[in-house]
Design a protein around this motif. Structure first.
Motif, PDB file in Angstrom:
ATOM      1  N   THR A 155       0.816  -1.206   0.000  1.00  0.00           N
ATOM      2  CA  THR A 155       0.000   0.000   0.000  1.00  0.00           C
ATOM      3  C   THR A 155       0.855   1.263   0.000  1.00  0.00           C
ATOM      4  O   THR A 155       0.795   2.069  -0.925  1.00  0.00           O
ATOM      5  CB  THR A 155      -0.948   0.022   1.214  1.00  0.00           C
ATOM      6  N   GLU A 156       1.663   1.424   1.013  1.00  0.00           N
ATOM      7  CA  GLU A 156       2.369   2.693   1.171  1.00  0.00           C
ATOM      8  C   GLU A 156       3.395   2.943   0.075  1.00  0.00           C
ATOM      9  O   GLU A 156       3.663   4.104  -0.271  1.00  0.00           O
ATOM     10  CB  GLU A 156       3.018   2.746   2.555  1.00  0.00           C
ATOM     11  N   ASP A 157       3.953   1.884  -0.501  1.00  0.00           N
ATOM     12  CA  ASP A 157       4.938   2.044  -1.566  1.00  0.00           C
ATOM     13  C   ASP A 157       4.339   1.869  -2.953  1.00  0.00           C
ATOM     14  O   ASP A 157       5.075   1.853  -3.950  1.00  0.00           O
ATOM     15  CB  ASP A 157       6.083   1.028  -1.393  1.00  0.00           C
ATOM     16  N   GLN A 158       3.016   1.732  -3.046  1.00  0.00           N
ATOM     17  CA  GLN A 158       2.348   1.527  -4.326  1.00  0.00           C
ATOM     18  C   GLN A 158       1.336   2.652  -4.541  1.00  0.00           C
ATOM     19  O   GLN A 158       0.362   2.760  -3.784  1.00  0.00           O
ATOM     20  CB  GLN A 158       1.638   0.173  -4.357  1.00  0.00           C
ATOM     21  N   PRO A 159       1.505   3.496  -5.537  1.00  0.00           N
ATOM     22  CA  PRO A 159       0.664   4.690  -5.659  1.00  0.00           C
ATOM     23  C   PRO A 159      -0.824   4.417  -5.858  1.00  0.00           C
ATOM     24  O   PRO A 159      -1.657   5.091  -5.255  1.00  0.00           O
ATOM     25  CB  PRO A 159       1.264   5.426  -6.861  1.00  0.00           C
ATOM     26  N   ILE A 160      -1.170   3.426  -6.673  1.00  0.00           N
ATOM     27  CA  ILE A 160      -2.589   3.173  -6.930  1.00  0.00           C
ATOM     28  C   ILE A 160      -3.290   2.588  -5.693  1.00  0.00           C
ATOM     29  O   ILE A 160      -4.348   3.078  -5.283  1.00  0.00           O
ATOM     30  CB  ILE A 160      -2.789   2.268  -8.162  1.00  0.00           C
ATOM     31  N   PRO A 161      -2.748   1.562  -5.048  1.00  0.00           N
ATOM     32  CA  PRO A 161      -3.372   1.116  -3.796  1.00  0.00           C
ATOM     33  C   PRO A 161      -3.448   2.222  -2.740  1.00  0.00           C
ATOM     34  O   PRO A 161      -4.425   2.296  -1.996  1.00  0.00           O
ATOM     35  CB  PRO A 161      -2.467  -0.036  -3.338  1.00  0.00           C
ATOM     36  N   LEU A 162      -2.427   3.064  -2.665  1.00  0.00           N
ATOM     37  CA  LEU A 162      -2.448   4.161  -1.704  1.00  0.00           C
ATOM     38  C   LEU A 162      -3.587   5.122  -2.018  1.00  0.00           C
ATOM     39  O   LEU A 162      -4.292   5.605  -1.118  1.00  0.00           O
ATOM     40  CB  LEU A 162      -1.105   4.896  -1.745  1.00  0.00           C
TER      41      LEU A 162
END
Length: 455
Positions: A155-162
């Motif tokens: 999540t935190e390192d993935q822009p779309i999930p974030l």
């Protein structure tokens, strides 16, 4: 007489679909302790999918312990009174099977895929950890660090999930879908082994579980095995859950997420109805068809116009799932092409829905789209595991597995007028939350995901 290929394909699919849905129905039995057992016989290969679904997910969590449902899922592999940490997975592997688990907003499920003669052995393993899980403080301390790393990596390192985490938090102000399934980091950092044990002791009971078995089995024999291994586990008095209704939205909500990414991105989430009454509901089926009109096949409207013809987007899509315990969203999304802004793409995505609202869809397009949509619904059950998944998802979401084929029948009856009606009624500013990704410069290449992530 000449036929276009899409028209011919639609005609063939519509004629073939009744044959695809004529399969043996699943059989159901409830143990004396309240555990529901559903068996779908499929004798094409000597394999079995065995799943245990608990009617409990992140939607049942409270502030301060978000993520506990998922944390417990990890602990279910960390030993029982008879098994050492990791021994559950080792035994399944030794039997030649594969296993895993997943937590969602609405449920938590555990599964094994195994050769049919090994079914009883994995059933005994699942019964053991339902009844006699061990909560070791040191094992929990190690596993919660894995969960936190999973949150960082996925999540935190993935822009779309974030972005979608922020979108859900904005779209749902009161309903617990506001919280991410993995939990907020601060809650994970302060979670204790006692939190996980309380969750297990409260919710992990046979009368809060559904066993789904599909494959080369005899249903009566499976019912007997379930009684042998799970019937001895006592039912629990489950806590009474209170309704958690999302209040009506009273205006457009807009959020911006800044994160390292290659491209900007925009997602538009509209509040939409959930399927509650399979027979009486109309709009959920019409919205499903609308989603397919927009993005249900390779040459659907969004891709055909915005990506291929006008070239204003690198990608454009629509998604809607009407099966859930709580409220659902109809999402339009896309990556703008060079020279197009996210604001412009947002308007262009909405314009395609507005075009359906004003002009409707032709009978030929509707026939083609419904054929593609229904075929997709049917074909996803072609695997033994896929059949078990669909049964479990329906049951754990509050619907009946007996209604699976009926939902397909209802999709077939959707009219062009119903599609146009939902396009007119569900896409106003008052139900909309817009999330925009503003890309920051990419950082150095990220490290690979840590070992120990279960799914």
């Amino acid at each position: 007489m000449k036929f276009s290929f899409p028209a011919l394909l639609s005609t063939l699919l519509i004629g073939f679909l009744p044959l695809l849905t004529q399969a043996e129905p699943a059989l159901e039995h409830t143990l004396s302790n309240g555990m529901k057992v559903i068996v779908k016989e499929d004798h094409r290969a000597p394999t079995v999918a065995h799943m245990i679904w608990y009617r409990i997910g992140s939607t049942d969590e409270v502030n301060g312990t978000t993520g506990v449902a998922h944390a417990l899922e990890h602990m279910m592999f960390k030993g029982t009174k008879t098994l050492k940490p990791g021994e559950f997975s080792a035994r399944v592997a030794a039997l030649g099977g594969r296993e895993n688990a997943f937590t969602s907003k609405d449920y938590t499920a555990y599964f094994q895929q195994i050769e049919k003669s090994r079914l009883e052995k994995v059933m005994a393993l699942e019964a053991d950890r339902m009844a006699s899980l061990v909560f070791d403080k040191e094992e929990f301390a190690k596993e919660i660090r894995v969960v936190m790393e999973e949150r960082r990596w996925r999540t935190e390192d993935q822009p779309i999930p974030l972005l979608y985490e922020a979108l859900n938090a904005a779209a749902f102000s009161a309903h617990p879908y506001h919280h991410p399934v993995v939990g907020w980091m601060s809650d994970l950092q302060n979670m204790t082994v006692e939190d996980a044990k309380v969750w297990h002791d409260r919710w992990y009971a046979p009368n809060n579980a559904i066993m789904v078995v599909s494959g080369d089995v005899n249903a009566r024999a499976v019912f007997a095995l379930a009684e042998k291994h799970f019937g001895r586990i006592q039912a629990k008095k489950l806590p009474r859950t209170k309704p958690q209704e999302e209040p009506p939205q009273k205006g457009l909500r807009r959020i911006v997420v800044k994160a390292p990414a290659e491209n900007p991105y925009v997602a538009l989430a509209f509040k939409a109805p959930t399927l509650r009454d399979v027979e009486k509901d109309v709009d959920p089926y019409a919205l499903e068809v609308l989603s397919a009109v927009l993005d249900g096949y390779d040459n659907a409207r969004l891709n055909a116009k915005l990506v291929r013809t006008d070239r204003v987007a690198n990608s454009a899509g629509a998604s809607y799932s009407n099966v859930a315990r709580g409220p659902v969203l109809f999402v339009l999304d896309g990556v703008p092409a060079q020279g197009t802004t996210t604001d412009q793409l947002e308007k262009l995505l909405r314009a395609e829905v507005e075009r359906v609202a004003k002009e409707g869809v032709s009978e030929e397009e509707l026939k083609r789209v419904k054929a593609q949509l229904v075929a997709g619904q049917v074909y996803k059950r072609d695997s033994i595991f896929g059949q078990a998944m669909e049964i479990g998802m329906m049951e754990a979401s509050g619907l009946s597995h007996r209604d699976i084929d009926r939902t397909i029948d209802k999709l077939k009856t959707v009219t062009a007028q119903q599609v146009q009606d939902v396009a007119r009624r569900y896409f106003s500013d008052d139900t909309l939350t817009v999330a925009t990704l503003v890309p920051l410069p990419l950082s150095e290449k990220k490290a690979p995901p840590p070992s120990g992530l279960r799914h």
